[in-house]
Design a protein around this motif. Sequence first.
Motif, PDB file in Angstrom:
ATOM      1  N   ASN A  99       0.775  -1.158  -0.148  1.00  0.00           N
ATOM      2  CA  ASN A  99      -0.187  -0.042  -0.038  1.00  0.00           C
ATOM      3  C   ASN A  99       0.759   1.271   0.172  1.00  0.00           C
ATOM      4  OD1 ASN A  99      -3.219   0.172   0.576  1.00  0.00           O
ATOM      5  ND2 ASN A  99      -2.471  -1.871   1.257  1.00  0.00           N
ATOM      6  N   LEU A 100       1.922   1.217   0.826  1.00  0.00           N
ATOM      7  CA  LEU A 100       2.706   2.362   0.976  1.00  0.00           C
ATOM      8  C   LEU A 100       3.444   2.614  -0.384  1.00  0.00           C
ATOM      9  CD1 LEU A 100       4.276   1.887   4.267  1.00  0.00           C
ATOM     10  CD2 LEU A 100       2.419   3.592   3.690  1.00  0.00           C
ATOM     11  N   ARG A 101       3.733   1.616  -1.036  1.00  0.00           N
ATOM     12  CA  ARG A 101       4.464   1.515  -2.217  1.00  0.00           C
ATOM     13  C   ARG A 101       3.711   2.361  -3.370  1.00  0.00           C
ATOM     14  NH1 ARG A 101       9.626  -0.044  -2.602  1.00  0.00           N
ATOM     15  NH2 ARG A 101      10.424  -1.371  -0.875  1.00  0.00           N
ATOM     16  N   MET A 102       2.460   1.875  -3.260  1.00  0.00           N
ATOM     17  CA  MET A 102       1.219   2.523  -4.172  1.00  0.00           C
ATOM     18  C   MET A 102       1.334   3.859  -4.078  1.00  0.00           C
ATOM     19  SD  MET A 102      -0.161  -0.017  -6.190  1.00  0.00           S
ATOM     20  CE  MET A 102      -1.635   0.949  -6.557  1.00  0.00           C
ATOM     21  N   GLY A 103       1.706   4.527  -3.002  1.00  0.00           N
ATOM     22  CA  GLY A 103       1.592   6.066  -2.731  1.00  0.00           C
ATOM     23  C   GLY A 103       2.675   6.549  -3.724  1.00  0.00           C
ATOM     24  N   LEU A 104       3.901   5.702  -4.070  1.00  0.00           N
ATOM     25  CA  LEU A 104       4.947   6.385  -4.881  1.00  0.00           C
ATOM     26  C   LEU A 104       4.735   6.638  -6.206  1.00  0.00           C
ATOM     27  CD1 LEU A 104       8.005   3.956  -3.580  1.00  0.00           C
ATOM     28  CD2 LEU A 104       7.455   6.121  -3.043  1.00  0.00           C
ATOM     29  N   ALA A 105       3.489   6.013  -6.585  1.00  0.00           N
ATOM     30  CA  ALA A 105       2.980   6.126  -8.166  1.00  0.00           C
ATOM     31  C   ALA A 105       2.429   7.307  -8.294  1.00  0.00           C
ATOM     32  CB  ALA A 105       1.967   4.902  -8.396  1.00  0.00           C
ATOM     33  N   ALA A 107       3.795  10.175  -7.213  1.00  0.00           N
ATOM     34  CA  ALA A 107       4.964  11.001  -7.004  1.00  0.00           C
ATOM     35  C   ALA A 107       5.521  11.411  -8.319  1.00  0.00           C
ATOM     36  CB  ALA A 107       6.149  10.565  -5.984  1.00  0.00           C
ATOM     37  N   ALA A 108       6.070  12.601  -8.496  1.00  0.00           N
ATOM     38  CA  ALA A 108       6.589  13.197  -9.530  1.00  0.00           C
ATOM     39  C   ALA A 108       7.601  12.247 -10.053  1.00  0.00           C
ATOM     40  CB  ALA A 108       6.989  14.671  -9.617  1.00  0.00           C
ATOM     41  N   ARG A 109       8.459  11.842  -8.981  1.00  0.00           N
ATOM     42  CA  ARG A 109       9.657  10.652  -9.319  1.00  0.00           C
ATOM     43  C   ARG A 109       9.401   9.513  -8.341  1.00  0.00           C
ATOM     44  NH1 ARG A 109      14.104  11.697  -6.371  1.00  0.00           N
ATOM     45  NH2 ARG A 109      14.087  13.721  -5.340  1.00  0.00           N
ATOM     46  N   GLU A 110       9.446   8.552  -8.601  1.00  0.00           N
ATOM     47  CA  GLU A 110       9.555   7.358  -7.773  1.00  0.00           C
ATOM     48  C   GLU A 110      10.857   7.338  -6.963  1.00  0.00           C
ATOM     49  OE1 GLU A 110       8.844   2.592  -7.755  1.00  0.00           O
ATOM     50  OE2 GLU A 110       7.818   3.949  -9.228  1.00  0.00           O
ATOM     51  N   ASP A 111      10.785   7.078  -5.741  1.00  0.00           N
ATOM     52  CA  ASP A 111      12.058   7.098  -4.842  1.00  0.00           C
ATOM     53  C   ASP A 111      11.608   6.142  -3.621  1.00  0.00           C
ATOM     54  OD1 ASP A 111      14.301   7.404  -3.040  1.00  0.00           O
ATOM     55  OD2 ASP A 111      14.030   9.517  -2.999  1.00  0.00           O
ATOM     56  N   ALA A 112      12.138   4.958  -3.713  1.00  0.00           N
ATOM     57  CA  ALA A 112      11.628   4.047  -2.714  1.00  0.00           C
ATOM     58  C   ALA A 112      12.236   4.410  -1.240  1.00  0.00           C
ATOM     59  CB  ALA A 112      12.534   2.653  -3.118  1.00  0.00           C
ATOM     60  N   ALA A 113      13.071   5.162  -1.148  1.00  0.00           N
ATOM     61  CA  ALA A 113      13.756   5.567   0.350  1.00  0.00           C
ATOM     62  C   ALA A 113      12.545   6.632   0.810  1.00  0.00           C
ATOM     63  CB  ALA A 113      15.027   6.400   0.049  1.00  0.00           C
ATOM     64  N   GLN A 141      -5.854   1.720   9.663  1.00  0.00           N
ATOM     65  CA  GLN A 141      -6.115   1.609   8.368  1.00  0.00           C
ATOM     66  C   GLN A 141      -5.929   3.295   8.045  1.00  0.00           C
ATOM     67  OE1 GLN A 141      -9.494   0.160   6.720  1.00  0.00           O
ATOM     68  NE2 GLN A 141      -8.957  -2.088   7.275  1.00  0.00           N
ATOM     69  N   GLN A 142      -6.297   4.118   8.722  1.00  0.00           N
ATOM     70  CA  GLN A 142      -6.377   5.581   8.642  1.00  0.00           C
ATOM     71  C   GLN A 142      -4.966   6.076   8.718  1.00  0.00           C
ATOM     72  OE1 GLN A 142      -9.392   8.056   8.252  1.00  0.00           O
ATOM     73  NE2 GLN A 142      -7.335   8.809   7.578  1.00  0.00           N
ATOM     74  N   LEU A 143      -4.023   5.642   9.520  1.00  0.00           N
ATOM     75  CA  LEU A 143      -2.719   6.074   9.468  1.00  0.00           C
ATOM     76  C   LEU A 143      -2.153   5.297   8.330  1.00  0.00           C
ATOM     77  CD1 LEU A 143      -1.618   4.708  13.176  1.00  0.00           C
ATOM     78  CD2 LEU A 143      -1.688   7.053  12.588  1.00  0.00           C
ATOM     79  N   LEU A 144      -2.472   4.240   7.890  1.00  0.00           N
ATOM     80  CA  LEU A 144      -1.731   3.689   6.631  1.00  0.00           C
ATOM     81  C   LEU A 144      -2.304   4.699   5.172  1.00  0.00           C
ATOM     82  CD1 LEU A 144      -0.305   1.820   4.667  1.00  0.00           C
ATOM     83  CD2 LEU A 144      -2.364   0.365   4.656  1.00  0.00           C
ATOM     84  N   ALA A 145      -3.512   5.260   5.328  1.00  0.00           N
ATOM     85  CA  ALA A 145      -3.941   6.030   4.206  1.00  0.00           C
ATOM     86  C   ALA A 145      -3.085   7.182   4.328  1.00  0.00           C
ATOM     87  CB  ALA A 145      -5.530   6.174   4.487  1.00  0.00           C
ATOM     88  N   LEU A 146      -2.928   7.891   5.677  1.00  0.00           N
ATOM     89  CA  LEU A 146      -2.187   8.852   5.567  1.00  0.00           C
ATOM     90  C   LEU A 146      -0.785   8.789   5.237  1.00  0.00           C
ATOM     91  CD1 LEU A 146      -1.942  12.023   6.581  1.00  0.00           C
ATOM     92  CD2 LEU A 146      -1.735  11.204   8.972  1.00  0.00           C
ATOM     93  N   ALA A 147      -0.179   7.800   5.730  1.00  0.00           N
ATOM     94  CA  ALA A 147       1.529   7.510   5.534  1.00  0.00           C
ATOM     95  C   ALA A 147       1.483   7.313   3.692  1.00  0.00           C
ATOM     96  CB  ALA A 147       1.864   6.064   6.146  1.00  0.00           C
ATOM     97  N   ARG A 148       0.236   6.473   3.249  1.00  0.00           N
ATOM     98  CA  ARG A 148       0.613   6.354   1.783  1.00  0.00           C
ATOM     99  C   ARG A 148       0.423   7.600   1.150  1.00  0.00           C
ATOM    100  NH1 ARG A 148      -4.431   3.484  -0.686  1.00  0.00           N
ATOM    101  NH2 ARG A 148      -5.532   5.306  -0.184  1.00  0.00           N
ATOM    102  N   CYS A 149      -0.516   8.505   1.690  1.00  0.00           N
ATOM    103  CA  CYS A 149      -0.288   9.773   0.882  1.00  0.00           C
ATOM    104  C   CYS A 149       0.993  10.460   0.945  1.00  0.00           C
ATOM    105  CB  CYS A 149      -1.482  10.633   1.691  1.00  0.00           C
ATOM    106  SG  CYS A 149      -1.801  12.214   0.977  1.00  0.00           S
ATOM    107  N   LEU A 150       1.561  10.459   2.023  1.00  0.00           N
ATOM    108  CA  LEU A 150       2.765  11.248   2.325  1.00  0.00           C
ATOM    109  C   LEU A 150       4.045  10.477   1.508  1.00  0.00           C
ATOM    110  CD1 LEU A 150       2.585  11.772   6.107  1.00  0.00           C
ATOM    111  CD2 LEU A 150       2.720  13.587   4.537  1.00  0.00           C
ATOM    112  N   CYS A 151       3.883   9.501   1.064  1.00  0.00           N
ATOM    113  CA  CYS A 151       4.944   8.902   0.206  1.00  0.00           C
ATOM    114  C   CYS A 151       4.703   9.412  -1.230  1.00  0.00           C
ATOM    115  CB  CYS A 151       4.623   7.323  -0.008  1.00  0.00           C
ATOM    116  SG  CYS A 151       5.038   6.384   1.592  1.00  0.00           S
ATOM    117  N   SER A 152       3.766  10.242  -1.679  1.00  0.00           N
ATOM    118  CA  SER A 152       3.698  10.897  -2.925  1.00  0.00           C
ATOM    119  C   SER A 152       4.481  12.447  -2.768  1.00  0.00           C
ATOM    120  CB  SER A 152       2.354  11.137  -3.376  1.00  0.00           C
ATOM    121  OG  SER A 152       1.856  12.076  -2.651  1.00  0.00           O
TER     122      SER A 152
END
Length: 243
Positions: A99-105, A107-113, A141-152
Amino acid sequence: MRLMLEVSGLHVAYGRIPILTGIDFQLAEGEFLGILGHNGMGKTTLMRALTGSLPLLAGKVILAGADISKAAVYRRARLGLGLVPQGRDIFPDLTVMANLRMGLAAAAREDAAVVDEVLEEFPRLHRLLDRKGGALSGGEQQLLALARCLCSRPRLILLDEPTEGIQPSIIEEIIETLLRIKARGGLSMILVEQNLEFITALSDRILTIQKGRITGELDPKSADFASAIAAYAGMDSHAAEQA
């Protein structure tokens, strides 16, 4: 003051039914803005209009100087607009890490770090990385949704009813996490919420919305805030102060 978002003359309808009828507001860079309203007043419609999932009948949306009024959803995301939707919308059959890696999609550029950096803000998620999203509690799940958003790596996050169905301990954790992120700067937020304690703890200003229009502005730090909230919410001043 540098503006992150300018919204002017926003009109949105569902078919022939008008929902937003002239929304105007501005958001400064680094500001956390609360939008307070009862159910059915247009809060979620406003979030959908800002993300581009609902077309505008009229009006403009300017994000960091760029006119995104007619931009596609993905284009707005690439320009730094993130959404944590009502109901969270995590992927229940994917693991927390996936789920967190889906947040990278988005982003303007993908950065696994980035995932590792975001996880530093969400220690509760560390032990859950291999667990499927659907197996988490509502608060997790709410924490995950917020973290996923921040990954972008968003510049502006739209947070829609984040406390709905969440236990108090997780609500406090979200408040503390967002205050830490806010203190470092670089992130703006629009928070749609009915929980007075939550919206007051995080917001620099609070706009009230009724029947598709912005009807007032409240300062959480002002001496008359409790009475202003009481007048809006229809409760006595003592109850507002306790909230």
